[in-house]
Design a protein around this motif. Sequence first.
Motif, PDB file in Angstrom:
ATOM      1  N   GLN A 110       0.828  -1.205   0.000  1.00  0.00           N
ATOM      2  CA  GLN A 110       0.000   0.000   0.000  1.00  0.00           C
ATOM      3  C   GLN A 110       0.867   1.261   0.000  1.00  0.00           C
ATOM      4  OE1 GLN A 110      -3.447  -0.164   2.462  1.00  0.00           O
ATOM      5  NE2 GLN A 110      -3.679   2.041   2.561  1.00  0.00           N
ATOM      6  N   ILE A 111       1.922   1.277   0.797  1.00  0.00           N
ATOM      7  CA  ILE A 111       2.815   2.431   0.862  1.00  0.00           C
ATOM      8  C   ILE A 111       3.531   2.619  -0.475  1.00  0.00           C
ATOM      9  CG2 ILE A 111       4.884   3.379   1.993  1.00  0.00           C
ATOM     10  CD1 ILE A 111       2.224   3.371   3.699  1.00  0.00           C
ATOM     11  N   GLU A 112       4.002   1.537  -1.035  1.00  0.00           N
ATOM     12  CA  GLU A 112       4.703   1.583  -2.327  1.00  0.00           C
ATOM     13  C   GLU A 112       3.782   2.139  -3.421  1.00  0.00           C
ATOM     14  OE1 GLU A 112       8.040   1.452  -4.247  1.00  0.00           O
ATOM     15  OE2 GLU A 112       8.185   0.442  -2.339  1.00  0.00           O
ATOM     16  N   GLN A 113       2.540   1.658  -3.471  1.00  0.00           N
ATOM     17  CA  GLN A 113       1.585   2.145  -4.481  1.00  0.00           C
ATOM     18  C   GLN A 113       1.281   3.624  -4.295  1.00  0.00           C
ATOM     19  OE1 GLN A 113      -1.686  -0.569  -3.901  1.00  0.00           O
ATOM     20  NE2 GLN A 113      -0.946  -2.013  -5.449  1.00  0.00           N
ATOM     21  N   GLN A 114       1.070   4.050  -3.051  1.00  0.00           N
ATOM     22  CA  GLN A 114       0.760   5.453  -2.782  1.00  0.00           C
ATOM     23  C   GLN A 114       1.904   6.352  -3.213  1.00  0.00           C
ATOM     24  OE1 GLN A 114       2.365   7.338   0.088  1.00  0.00           O
ATOM     25  NE2 GLN A 114       1.518   9.096  -0.962  1.00  0.00           N
ATOM     26  N   LEU A 115       3.134   5.998  -2.855  1.00  0.00           N
ATOM     27  CA  LEU A 115       4.281   6.839  -3.201  1.00  0.00           C
ATOM     28  C   LEU A 115       4.503   6.889  -4.707  1.00  0.00           C
ATOM     29  CD1 LEU A 115       6.751   5.902  -0.345  1.00  0.00           C
ATOM     30  CD2 LEU A 115       5.776   8.162  -0.789  1.00  0.00           C
ATOM     31  N   LYS A 116       4.339   5.753  -5.383  1.00  0.00           N
ATOM     32  CA  LYS A 116       4.530   5.714  -6.836  1.00  0.00           C
ATOM     33  C   LYS A 116       3.486   6.580  -7.528  1.00  0.00           C
ATOM     34  CE  LYS A 116       7.345   3.474  -8.555  1.00  0.00           C
ATOM     35  NZ  LYS A 116       8.722   3.894  -8.763  1.00  0.00           N
ATOM     36  N   THR A 117       2.224   6.450  -7.095  1.00  0.00           N
ATOM     37  CA  THR A 117       1.130   7.203  -7.705  1.00  0.00           C
ATOM     38  C   THR A 117       1.224   8.695  -7.409  1.00  0.00           C
ATOM     39  OG1 THR A 117      -0.318   5.282  -7.536  1.00  0.00           O
ATOM     40  CG2 THR A 117      -1.386   7.412  -7.817  1.00  0.00           C
ATOM     41  N   ASP A 118       1.413   9.042  -6.154  1.00  0.00           N
ATOM     42  CA  ASP A 118       1.364  10.449  -5.736  1.00  0.00           C
ATOM     43  C   ASP A 118       2.670  11.215  -5.969  1.00  0.00           C
ATOM     44  OD1 ASP A 118      -1.162   9.824  -4.906  1.00  0.00           O
ATOM     45  OD2 ASP A 118      -0.755  10.057  -2.763  1.00  0.00           O
ATOM     46  N   ALA A 119       3.806  10.524  -5.912  1.00  0.00           N
ATOM     47  CA  ALA A 119       5.082  11.243  -5.938  1.00  0.00           C
ATOM     48  C   ALA A 119       6.066  10.713  -6.977  1.00  0.00           C
ATOM     49  CB  ALA A 119       5.727  11.199  -4.550  1.00  0.00           C
ATOM     50  N   GLY A 120       5.740   9.596  -7.639  1.00  0.00           N
ATOM     51  CA  GLY A 120       6.671   9.022  -8.602  1.00  0.00           C
ATOM     52  C   GLY A 120       7.938   8.500  -7.964  1.00  0.00           C
TER      53      GLY A 120
ATOM     54  N   SER B 221       9.787   5.383  -5.271  1.00  0.00           N
ATOM     55  CA  SER B 221       9.681   4.112  -4.561  1.00  0.00           C
ATOM     56  C   SER B 221       9.799   4.415  -3.067  1.00  0.00           C
ATOM     57  CB  SER B 221      10.793   3.154  -4.994  1.00  0.00           C
ATOM     58  OG  SER B 221      12.052   3.633  -4.548  1.00  0.00           O
ATOM     59  N   HIS B 222       9.416   3.448  -2.242  1.00  0.00           N
ATOM     60  CA  HIS B 222       9.536   3.643  -0.797  1.00  0.00           C
ATOM     61  C   HIS B 222      10.996   3.866  -0.389  1.00  0.00           C
ATOM     62  CE1 HIS B 222       8.248   2.309   3.508  1.00  0.00           C
ATOM     63  NE2 HIS B 222       8.401   3.597   3.411  1.00  0.00           N
ATOM     64  N   PRO B 223      11.954   3.065  -0.900  1.00  0.00           N
ATOM     65  CA  PRO B 223      13.355   3.340  -0.546  1.00  0.00           C
ATOM     66  C   PRO B 223      13.797   4.744  -0.960  1.00  0.00           C
ATOM     67  CG  PRO B 223      13.172   1.151  -1.491  1.00  0.00           C
ATOM     68  CD  PRO B 223      11.832   1.813  -1.660  1.00  0.00           C
ATOM     69  N   GLN B 224      13.365   5.223  -2.112  1.00  0.00           N
ATOM     70  CA  GLN B 224      13.731   6.568  -2.550  1.00  0.00           C
ATOM     71  C   GLN B 224      13.152   7.621  -1.615  1.00  0.00           C
ATOM     72  OE1 GLN B 224      12.239   6.388  -6.537  1.00  0.00           O
ATOM     73  NE2 GLN B 224      14.122   5.479  -7.342  1.00  0.00           N
TER      74      GLN B 224
ATOM     75  N   GLY C 122      22.869  -1.312  -3.261  1.00  0.00           N
ATOM     76  CA  GLY C 122      21.449  -0.976  -3.371  1.00  0.00           C
ATOM     77  C   GLY C 122      21.216   0.510  -3.199  1.00  0.00           C
ATOM     78  N   LEU C 123      21.929   1.119  -2.252  1.00  0.00           N
ATOM     79  CA  LEU C 123      21.803   2.550  -2.034  1.00  0.00           C
ATOM     80  C   LEU C 123      22.352   3.324  -3.234  1.00  0.00           C
ATOM     81  CD1 LEU C 123      21.085   4.936  -0.175  1.00  0.00           C
ATOM     82  CD2 LEU C 123      23.458   4.845   0.608  1.00  0.00           C
ATOM     83  N   THR C 124      23.474   2.880  -3.774  1.00  0.00           N
ATOM     84  CA  THR C 124      24.068   3.544  -4.935  1.00  0.00           C
ATOM     85  C   THR C 124      23.079   3.567  -6.093  1.00  0.00           C
ATOM     86  OG1 THR C 124      26.304   2.951  -4.248  1.00  0.00           O
ATOM     87  CG2 THR C 124      25.988   3.460  -6.581  1.00  0.00           C
ATOM     88  N   TYR C 125      22.393   2.455  -6.315  1.00  0.00           N
ATOM     89  CA  TYR C 125      21.392   2.400  -7.384  1.00  0.00           C
ATOM     90  C   TYR C 125      20.270   3.404  -7.132  1.00  0.00           C
ATOM     91  CZ  TYR C 125      17.512   0.921 -10.246  1.00  0.00           C
ATOM     92  OH  TYR C 125      16.463   0.929 -11.121  1.00  0.00           O
ATOM     93  N   GLN C 126      19.706   3.404  -5.924  1.00  0.00           N
ATOM     94  CA  GLN C 126      18.584   4.293  -5.607  1.00  0.00           C
ATOM     95  C   GLN C 126      19.002   5.760  -5.688  1.00  0.00           C
ATOM     96  OE1 GLN C 126      15.524   3.429  -5.498  1.00  0.00           O
ATOM     97  NE2 GLN C 126      15.758   1.233  -5.295  1.00  0.00           N
TER      98      GLN C 126
END
Length: 161
Positions: free
Chosen positions: A31-41, A43-46, A76-80
């Motif tokens: 749910q958090i991942e979907q909300q962030l992607k939809t509202d802010a473009g 990912s949760h890690p980003q 993983g952090l370098t990628y994000q």
Amino acid sequence: MDGMREPRWLNDEEKHAWYAFLTAGALVNRQIEQQLKTDAGLSHPQYEILVRLADTPDGSLRMTDLANALLTTKSGLTYQVGQLEKLGLVARRGCPTDDRSVFAVLTDAGRERLGGAAPGHVAAVRDALVDVLTPAQLACLADALGTVARRLQSPGQSPGT
């Protein structure tokens, strides 16, 4: 039998707790991942990277410290951070006193994106978890998961101790 002990299998109550933890965690994350992607473009890690940077006085953290704070790998952090850099939300800069260290720095655009994303994120966290529980349940959850986190973050921790 050469020193091997029989595993301590989970009883029904323990299995129920384990499955509930796995299911709730996956569903809250979804749910958090979907909300962030939809509202802010994002990912949760980003989003969490932007939050951690915004929480510092100068909007920057050494990449190693950021990886440790987020409990992620350096790769993983370098990628994000690379993805956030492409969006203009984060920049990287070298450390003037240590050639091997790199800092992630929140840009003005990153601060603006975070400010726009935060209200929806908080609403999603409330909807998915906080407002579903009574204050007593929330306190119990925080206490229990805090105990687990401290145990797993302790140096020298070993199974069964």
